[in-house]
Design a protein around this motif. Sequence first.
Motif, PDB file in Angstrom:
ATOM      1  N   GLY A 244       0.780  -1.268  -0.051  1.00  0.00           N
ATOM      2  CA  GLY A 244       0.159   0.065   0.065  1.00  0.00           C
ATOM      3  C   GLY A 244       0.734   1.249  -0.015  1.00  0.00           C
ATOM      4  O   GLY A 244       2.095   1.054   0.321  1.00  0.00           O
ATOM      5  N   LYS A 247      -1.530   8.520  -0.890  1.00  0.00           N
ATOM      6  CA  LYS A 247      -1.455   9.806  -1.795  1.00  0.00           C
ATOM      7  C   LYS A 247      -1.588  11.087  -0.903  1.00  0.00           C
ATOM      8  O   LYS A 247      -2.715  11.229  -0.205  1.00  0.00           O
ATOM      9  CB  LYS A 247      -2.889   9.420  -2.924  1.00  0.00           C
ATOM     10  N   LEU A 310      -8.596   0.565  -7.455  1.00  0.00           N
ATOM     11  CA  LEU A 310      -8.519   0.741  -6.146  1.00  0.00           C
ATOM     12  C   LEU A 310      -8.692   2.411  -6.050  1.00  0.00           C
ATOM     13  O   LEU A 310      -8.209   2.985  -6.662  1.00  0.00           O
ATOM     14  CB  LEU A 310      -7.341   0.453  -5.567  1.00  0.00           C
ATOM     15  N   THR A 311      -9.378   2.777  -4.929  1.00  0.00           N
ATOM     16  CA  THR A 311      -9.449   4.148  -4.758  1.00  0.00           C
ATOM     17  C   THR A 311      -8.995   4.468  -3.517  1.00  0.00           C
ATOM     18  O   THR A 311      -9.282   3.756  -2.307  1.00  0.00           O
ATOM     19  CB  THR A 311     -11.090   4.674  -4.560  1.00  0.00           C
ATOM     20  N   SER A 312      -8.019   5.732  -3.502  1.00  0.00           N
ATOM     21  CA  SER A 312      -7.496   6.221  -2.074  1.00  0.00           C
ATOM     22  C   SER A 312      -8.797   6.509  -1.092  1.00  0.00           C
ATOM     23  O   SER A 312      -9.659   7.236  -1.511  1.00  0.00           O
ATOM     24  CB  SER A 312      -6.463   7.390  -2.259  1.00  0.00           C
ATOM     25  N   VAL A 318      -4.167   4.013   0.045  1.00  0.00           N
ATOM     26  CA  VAL A 318      -4.278   3.379  -1.039  1.00  0.00           C
ATOM     27  C   VAL A 318      -4.008   1.524  -0.480  1.00  0.00           C
ATOM     28  O   VAL A 318      -2.826   1.230  -0.317  1.00  0.00           O
ATOM     29  CB  VAL A 318      -3.505   3.371  -2.234  1.00  0.00           C
ATOM     30  N   GLU A 332      -2.533   5.777 -12.314  1.00  0.00           N
ATOM     31  CA  GLU A 332      -3.688   6.579 -11.664  1.00  0.00           C
ATOM     32  C   GLU A 332      -4.587   7.140 -12.777  1.00  0.00           C
ATOM     33  O   GLU A 332      -4.267   7.945 -13.410  1.00  0.00           O
ATOM     34  CB  GLU A 332      -2.927   7.690 -10.979  1.00  0.00           C
TER      35      GLU A 332
END
Length: 436
Positions: A244, A247, A310-312, A318, A332
């Motif tokens: 992971g 961000k 995947l979304t922060s 993340v 991204e």
Amino acid sequence: MMKFRKVMAGLAAAATLFVGMAFGAGTADAVDTADELTDTQIRITASSADQFKFGDNGTRTFKYAKLADYNFDGNNKPYLTTTTGVDQETIRTALTEAGLTPDANMDPFTWLGSQDAATIEGTNWRQFVENTNLQGLANHDITPTSSDEGRTLTFDFTKTNPGDRGLYLIIDQSGDYEAGASEGCTITYHKMKAILIGTKLTDAEKSLSTGSLTIADAVWGDIARDAAVAVKSTKDEVCKPHPGFTKVGDDGTTGLQGAVFSVYTAKDSSSATNDSDFKNGALANPANIDSTKFEAYNGFGAADSKTNTLTSGTGGKVDFGVLPTGTYYVYESTMPTVTDNSGKQYLTSFRAVLKVTVTEGTQGQAGTYTIEDLNNHGLLTGDATNGYKYRNITSIVHLPLTGAAGTAMFAVVAMLLAAGAGVTFARSRSVKRALR
């Protein structure tokens, strides 16, 4: 024949050898409370119920062969004879391949009982039990009874055919069972090794066997007759890391929520151009990563709606979850929104294009991972131990001033200065013309 029947020293040696042989013996943990075994039952015990599980809610399935019957001479001492219907030549060949030379004119099991300890101790019993033709004799289904705790299985040969007292070969028909040990670590129990085990005899019969095989922590018996058994590990423990990163914005601290990342794997993991192919492809056509070279890693989300994105989340986290060994490429695809009402936007040319390399740990060792910035902008910092961070920036002034990114920034500034000088030069010439 009676001469051989009365030579019990060899048979006792064979029985003792079935216990541990040259592999060493193991003792078990405390086991489930179970009823006393009858002389037609066999029990195996494990330190964990997971060792007997298979499938979602099932127990391992088994087949068996009754290889030999117990017989008794005039002094009530036991000897073995091959069970009716079992091919003696199969037994004899398996013994030969294990290093023995059985008499072709004798029952192979009765011959075995006539041998001295020195002869028997030099036998490769695991090779005997693993003999393909011998295992082929195990073609009768049997369903053991599991204890309440699930750590013992009892095989009852009272109602089976063939059944009753004797020497049995039991073969596990199931494959691997994966059981989670802790977050990120998985224990896989493999198919049990074949078991050669006899039902118990009374003390008066010079106990050849107790009918109980105990399996110490994650290990199985080779050839056994009681609780002191040969042990061999049949489990693997693999620990997958939990990759992971965070961000963050211009300041390198503020977490950015809502950035979306698409994750891919390379179809040809050996290609030397994967890194450059992914980077160039992602930047040239971000909506359509080259499907001939990369495929979506649909390993995220609920079971019925798997996705490769995947979304922060809160604080810009993340989270990849646990990942198997391999290389993953991350793009991204949706950048976060600047929320300070300044009207600024994060620069798309500095979005994250990352490579994640995962290595599993084995036998309880922690797995590891690394993250690499394929664009080498210097916006990725940290490590797996202290945590990775990737910065989104709204201006090139936020680029680090070292390395390739710093050089790029100075090149941009130099171009601006050159452009400014060009404008100044042009203006000075026009002024001179006007003065003329």
